[in-house]
Write an enzyme that holds these catalytic residues in place. Structure first.
Site, short mmCIF file in Angstrom:
data_model
loop_
_atom_site.label_atom_id
_atom_site.label_comp_id
_atom_site.label_asym_id
_atom_site.label_seq_id
_atom_site.Cartn_x
_atom_site.Cartn_y
_atom_site.Cartn_z
N ASP A 65 -2.29 14.62 4.31
CA ASP A 65 -3.01 13.68 3.47
C ASP A 65 -2.03 13.16 2.43
O ASP A 65 -1.61 13.91 1.53
CB ASP A 65 -4.21 14.38 2.80
N SER A 147 -1.80 -6.31 -0.10
CA SER A 147 -2.88 -7.09 0.50
C SER A 147 -2.99 -8.42 -0.22
O SER A 147 -2.66 -8.51 -1.42
CB SER A 147 -4.21 -6.33 0.37
N TYR A 160 -10.15 -2.32 -4.80
CA TYR A 160 -9.10 -2.41 -3.79
C TYR A 160 -8.04 -3.42 -4.21
O TYR A 160 -6.83 -3.13 -4.19
CB TYR A 160 -9.73 -2.82 -2.45
N LYS A 164 -4.08 -2.71 -5.26
CA LYS A 164 -2.99 -3.32 -4.50
C LYS A 164 -2.10 -4.19 -5.41
O LYS A 164 -0.88 -4.26 -5.22
CB LYS A 164 -3.55 -4.16 -3.35
#
Length: 271
Positions: A65, A147, A160, A164
Site C-alpha cells: 500500500d 490530472s 481530488y 492533484k
C-alpha cells in the site's frame, strides 16, 4: 542501440497493476528495464509483471500500500536486494472519496482520504526514492501522475482536483530542489482512460462519443498513450527536462479548458 537508455535500469511503479500501470510496466519491459510492480492487489501486480517478463526484462510483483511508510520502505528494499539500484520511480496510485459532491458536502474524512491517496502517497514515495538515488549517486527520474482536474476548477471532484494540483506544485518544487543533485522530477497529466467495468461516464461507448465531439484528436485517451509519456520522462531523451508536464488528452484541455466534462466522468481518477 539503446536510444532511450533504459536497458538494465530499474523502475519502481506504484499502482503498477492498474490500467495505466500495467501498460507502463509492459512498455518498460519491452525496452529492457527491470521493473518492480507495486500494487495493493497482488494478482493484478503478478499479471503486469508477467507481461513485462515476456518482453525479456526481469520483473517482480510486490503487494504494498503506497500510502503506508512501512510498505514503501519494504518495496524499495525488495528492489535493492534484487537489483541493487533504483533509477526510476513512477507513482500512479490515484483515486479518492467524495466524487460527485460539492465543497460544502464533503466530509473531513473524504478530504483526508483523497489527499492521502493522491498527494501523500507520492510525497512519501518520492522522498524514499530520492534518498536511495542520492545514496547511490544515481541520475534518477521521478514521474508523478496528475490530472486535468488539478489544472482547473473541478466541481464535484474538489478534493481530488485540489490534491492533484498540490501534487503538481510538489513535483515542480522537487525538481528545483533535486536538480542540482542530478535527479529529475516530472509530471504526466492524463485524461480519463475508459476501461471495462467502469462505473461512471456512461460506459466506453458514451466516452467514445463524447471524445469525438470534444477532443481535437477525436478519440479517448488510451493507457498506452499515458505509458508513452511516462517512458519519455523516464528515458535519456528528456535528460535535461525537469519540473515539466506532458498533458495526455488529445488536445481537449486546449479547446474546452474550463470545467470540460464536469459531471461526465471524463476526468475521473486515471488509476
Amino acid at each position: 542501440m539503446d536510444v532511450l537508455g533504459l536497458q538494465g535500469k530499474v523502475a519502481v511503479v506504484t499502482g503498477g497493476g492498474g490500467n495505466i500501470g500495467s501498460a507502463t510496466v509492459r512498455l518498460f519491459g519491452q525496452l529492457g528495464a527491470n521493473v518492480l510492480v507495486v500494487d495493493s492487489d497482488i494478482e493484478r501486480a503478478e499479471n503486469a509483471a508477467s507481461d513485462a517478463r515476456e518482453g525479456g526484462a526481469d520483473a517482480v510483483a510486490v503487494q504494498c500500500d503506497a500510502r503506508r511508510p512501512d510498505d514503501i520502505e519494504h518495496m524499495v528494499d525488495v528492489a535493492l536486494r534484487r537489483w541493487n539500484r533504483l533509477d526510476v520511480g513512477v507513482n500512479i496510485v490515484g483515486g479518492g472519496d467524495g466524487m460527485g459532491k460539492s465543497t460544502l458536502e464533503l466530509t473531513d474524512e473524504e478530504w483526508e482520504a483523497s489527499v492521502e491517496t493522491n498527494l501523500y502517497s507520492a510525497v512519501r514515495c518520492c522522498r524514499v526514492f530520492a534518498r536511495v538515488m542520492l545514496e547511490r549517486n544515481t541520475a534518477g527520474s521521478l514521474v508523478n501522475i496528475a490530472s486535468p482536474a488539478g489544472l482547473r476548477a473541478a466541481p464535484t471532484m474538489v478534493a481530488y482536483g485540489a490534491s492533484k494540483a498540490a501534487l503538481i506544485n510538489f513535483t515542480q518544487t522537487l525538481a528545483v530542489e533535486l536538480g542540482p543533485r542530478g535527479i529529475r522530477a516530472n509530471i504526466v497529466v492524463p485524461a480519463f482512460v475508459p476501461h471495462p467495468g467502469m462505473s461512471w461516464g456512461g460506459g466506453e461507448e458514451e466516452q467514445a462519443a463524447l471524445a469525438r465531439r470534444t477532443v481535437p484528436m477525436g478519440r479517448v485517451t488510451k493507457a498506452e498513450d499515458v505509458a508513452g509519456a511516462i517512458i519519455a520522462f523516464a528515458s535519456d531523451l528528456t535528460s535535461f527536462s525537469t519540473g515539466q508536464m506532458i498533458v495526455c488528452d488529445g488536445g481537449r484541455l486546449l479547446t474546452n479548458p474550463m470545467n470540460a466534462g464536469s459531471g461526465s466522468g471524463s476526468d475521473a481518477p486515471p488509476a
